[in-house]
Design a protein around this motif. Structure first.
Motif, PDB file in Angstrom:
ATOM      1  N   THR A 342       9.909   6.923 -25.549  1.00  8.17           N
ATOM      2  CA  THR A 342       9.999   7.786 -24.373  1.00  8.17           C
ATOM      3  C   THR A 342       8.641   7.942 -23.710  1.00  8.17           C
ATOM      4  N   VAL A 343       7.611   8.125 -24.507  1.00 10.91           N
ATOM      5  CA  VAL A 343       6.246   8.226 -23.961  1.00 10.91           C
ATOM      6  C   VAL A 343       5.917   6.972 -23.164  1.00 10.91           C
ATOM      7  N   LYS A 344       6.167   5.817 -23.738  1.00 16.01           N
ATOM      8  CA  LYS A 344       5.843   4.557 -23.056  1.00 16.01           C
ATOM      9  C   LYS A 344       6.648   4.406 -21.771  1.00 16.01           C
ATOM     10  N   TRP A 345       7.905   4.848 -21.793  1.00 18.85           N
ATOM     11  CA  TRP A 345       8.730   4.732 -20.588  1.00 18.85           C
ATOM     12  C   TRP A 345       8.156   5.587 -19.459  1.00 18.85           C
ATOM     13  N   TYR A 346       7.813   6.830 -19.748  1.00 17.74           N
ATOM     14  CA  TYR A 346       7.285   7.707 -18.693  1.00 17.74           C
ATOM     15  C   TYR A 346       5.941   7.213 -18.165  1.00 17.74           C
ATOM     16  N   LEU A 347       5.117   6.674 -19.028  1.00 21.55           N
ATOM     17  CA  LEU A 347       3.837   6.126 -18.565  1.00 21.55           C
ATOM     18  C   LEU A 347       4.060   4.954 -17.613  1.00 21.55           C
ATOM     19  N   SER A 348       5.120   4.206 -17.829  1.00 23.08           N
ATOM     20  CA  SER A 348       5.407   3.027 -17.003  1.00 23.08           C
ATOM     21  C   SER A 348       6.219   3.363 -15.758  1.00 23.08           C
ATOM     22  N   ASN A 349       6.677   4.610 -15.645  1.00 21.66           N
ATOM     23  CA  ASN A 349       7.560   4.973 -14.534  1.00 21.66           C
ATOM     24  C   ASN A 349       7.092   6.246 -13.828  1.00 21.66           C
ATOM     25  N   GLN A 350       5.787   6.383 -13.682  1.00 23.72           N
ATOM     26  CA  GLN A 350       5.253   7.594 -13.071  1.00 23.72           C
ATOM     27  C   GLN A 350       5.570   7.684 -11.577  1.00 23.72           C
ATOM     28  N   GLU A 351       5.741   6.542 -10.920  1.00 27.79           N
ATOM     29  CA  GLU A 351       6.103   6.576  -9.504  1.00 27.79           C
ATOM     30  C   GLU A 351       7.479   7.203  -9.331  1.00 27.79           C
ATOM     31  N   TRP A 352       8.431   6.832 -10.226  1.00 25.75           N
ATOM     32  CA  TRP A 352       9.758   7.448 -10.168  1.00 25.75           C
ATOM     33  C   TRP A 352       9.655   8.954 -10.403  1.00 25.75           C
ATOM     34  N   CYS A 353       8.856   9.362 -11.372  1.00 27.22           N
ATOM     35  CA  CYS A 353       8.692  10.792 -11.671  1.00 27.22           C
ATOM     36  C   CYS A 353       8.183  11.545 -10.447  1.00 27.22           C
ATOM     37  N   GLN A 354       7.189  10.984  -9.777  1.00 29.80           N
ATOM     38  CA  GLN A 354       6.644  11.633  -8.600  1.00 29.80           C
ATOM     39  C   GLN A 354       7.672  11.700  -7.484  1.00 29.80           C
ATOM     40  N   ASP A 355       8.439  10.635  -7.324  1.00 31.86           N
ATOM     41  CA  ASP A 355       9.456  10.595  -6.266  1.00 31.86           C
ATOM     42  C   ASP A 355      10.525  11.671  -6.480  1.00 31.86           C
ATOM     43  N   VAL A 356      11.047  11.780  -7.708  1.00 30.45           N
ATOM     44  CA  VAL A 356      12.125  12.747  -7.935  1.00 30.45           C
ATOM     45  C   VAL A 356      11.594  14.175  -7.890  1.00 30.45           C
ATOM     46  N   ARG A 357      10.354  14.382  -8.328  1.00 30.46           N
ATOM     47  CA  ARG A 357       9.782  15.725  -8.226  1.00 30.46           C
ATOM     48  C   ARG A 357       9.551  16.109  -6.772  1.00 30.46           C
ATOM     49  N   SER A 358       9.083  15.167  -5.986  1.00 27.75           N
ATOM     50  CA  SER A 358       8.857  15.450  -4.560  1.00 27.75           C
ATOM     51  C   SER A 358      10.163  15.773  -3.860  1.00 27.75           C
ATOM     52  N   LYS A 359      11.204  14.989  -4.161  1.00 30.61           N
ATOM     53  CA  LYS A 359      12.510  15.228  -3.555  1.00 30.61           C
ATOM     54  C   LYS A 359      13.034  16.620  -3.903  1.00 30.61           C
ATOM     55  N   ALA A 360      12.755  17.056  -5.135  1.00 32.58           N
ATOM     56  CA  ALA A 360      13.236  18.359  -5.591  1.00 32.58           C
ATOM     57  C   ALA A 360      12.316  19.509  -5.194  1.00 32.58           C
ATOM     58  N   GLY A 361      11.148  19.186  -4.653  1.00 32.51           N
ATOM     59  CA  GLY A 361      10.192  20.239  -4.321  1.00 32.51           C
ATOM     60  C   GLY A 361       9.606  20.909  -5.545  1.00 32.51           C
ATOM     61  N   TYR A 362       9.443  20.134  -6.601  1.00 31.60           N
ATOM     62  CA  TYR A 362       8.945  20.664  -7.883  1.00 31.60           C
ATOM     63  C   TYR A 362       7.801  19.781  -8.364  1.00 31.60           C
ATOM     64  N   GLN A 363       6.675  20.391  -8.705  1.00 32.02           N
ATOM     65  CA  GLN A 363       5.500  19.620  -9.128  1.00 32.02           C
ATOM     66  C   GLN A 363       4.973  20.041 -10.496  1.00 32.02           C
ATOM     67  N   GLY A 364       5.876  20.501 -11.351  1.00 32.92           N
ATOM     68  CA  GLY A 364       5.483  20.816 -12.713  1.00 32.92           C
ATOM     69  C   GLY A 364       5.083  22.245 -12.944  1.00 32.92           C
TER      70      GLY A 364
END
Length: 370
Positions: A342-364
């Protein structure tokens, strides 16, 4: 040696039209991908496309399956709180099997705004039950005999454990948060529709899921993303709250077994034999990141204790004996190996994470403060 899991096609048999609610969410998306990859069934994905909904993983799956596969995935953008729209969607899907995963599920959000949890999880489940009941009563022959509605729930309905014991299917309900109370209510509705109206149902209550494609507001993706970007990692209270971590693909194994082979009217508890304190989880992720990045000083230096969540349940743990002995389910992933993947997946997919957080208006930012 572990017995191989039957494929989705093996389990479904002649069921060819599957309605999955919440199929654009984390667990629902994993179910949809498995159905598309391992069967020729048509999947009707009923999802309101809320803040945590995303179709990227399903679109990637369809692209690998080739020409014509897109016809096997039908998105029905419907909010379960709209009874007329739910009735129309069920009629359109004309399902052989319903897997009900749609739910508001983040405890912190339920503390900040409980109303949407009652509307989605309680009223929404009622609306679905009424529509599915009408559909079932119109079926005949083999389709009626094999029809099932599978309601997917959580171990949080059982409350909080002490240092000993584990939840099982006979554990009394004792929900402690607006989220778990809304899920408990939905569980009771499903059982009532089974006993009163004869609707064929099966229920499952699972422990905390983790893995790829989880919306980054839950503990594990939050820790990975904050640590990898050098931000403070919040640890609630003393960090000794215990959860029984379940890798999402292991959960999908259990869901398909229960939906297709489970006993009508029965419930099954699903846990991954993965008990860890929140502090253990955070420290394991930090050490894995240290190894991957060869970092000095350690990511552990970023961990900061914060005020605990209101009403934070102390311990969850599942006894999965029933689903293991009756249906042959066993988890295939050790929690440490699953965390590493899971750690390796998130490190490789940070662009997706940023996109879905931006769409939701949530930044952690932290949620769930009264």
């Amino acid at each position: 040696m572990t017995t191989p899991m039957p494929t989705a096609a093996d389990l479904l048999g002649r069921r060819k039209r599957i309605l999955v609610t919440g199929g654009a969410g984390f667990i629902g998306g994993a179910v949809v991908r498995r159905l598309l990859n391992e069967s020729d069934a048509t999947v009707f994905n009923l999802d309101k496309m809320g803040y945590a909904s995303d179709l990227t993983s399903i679109e990637q799956t369809l692209s690998t399956l080739g020409e014509g596969s897109a016809e096997r995935h039908r998105l029905l953008q419907v909010d379960l709180t709209d009874a007329a729209a739910v009735e129309a969607a069920v009629k359109q899907a004309d399902p052989d099997l319903v897997m009900h995963l749609a739910a508001e599920s983040h405890v912190d959000r339920s503390i900040s705004g409980p109303g949407v949890f009652i509307e989605s999880n309680v009223t929404g489940t009622y609306n679905l039950l009424q529509a599915v009941r009408a559909h079932y009563e119109g079926l005949a022959g083999e389709r009626r005999t094999s029809f099932r509605m599978h309601h997917i729930s959580t171990d949080e309905v059982f409350g909080s454990l002490g240092a000993e014991g584990r939840f099982s299917e006979t554990t009394p309900y004792d929900p402690r948060s607006p989220y778990s109370a809304s899920k408990a209510a939905s569980d009771h509705l499903v059982q009532a529709w089974h006993h009163t109206y004869g609707l064929p149902v099966v229920l499952t209550n699972c422990s905390n899921n983790y893995g790829p494609w989880q919306f980054p507001e839950k503990l594990i993706p939050v820790v990975i993303l904050k640590a990898s970007s050098g931000q403070d990692i919040p640890l609630y209270g003393d960090g000794l709250n215990i959860r029984d971590w379940l890798y999402v693909e292991d959960h999908v194994d259990a869901l398909l077994l229960a939906a297709c082979n489970g006993v009508n009217g029965r419930s099954y508890c699903v846990g991954g034999h993965g008990e860890k304190t929140n502090r253990d989880v955070v420290e394991t992720i930090c050490r894995q990141l240290d190894q991957l990045h060869n970092r000095e000083p350690s990511h552990l230096d970023l961990v900061k204790r914060v005020t605990d969540r209101p009403g934070h349940d102390r311990r969850y743990a599942i006894d999965p004996t029933r689903i293991s002995t009756e249906l042959g389910w066993v988890p295939r992933h050790d929690v440490n190996e699953g965390l590493e993947a899971t750690v390796k997946w998130y490190l490789s997919n940070q662009e997706w994470c940023q996109d879905v957080r931006s769409k939701a208006g949530y930044q952690g930012e932290r949620l769930g403060i009264k």
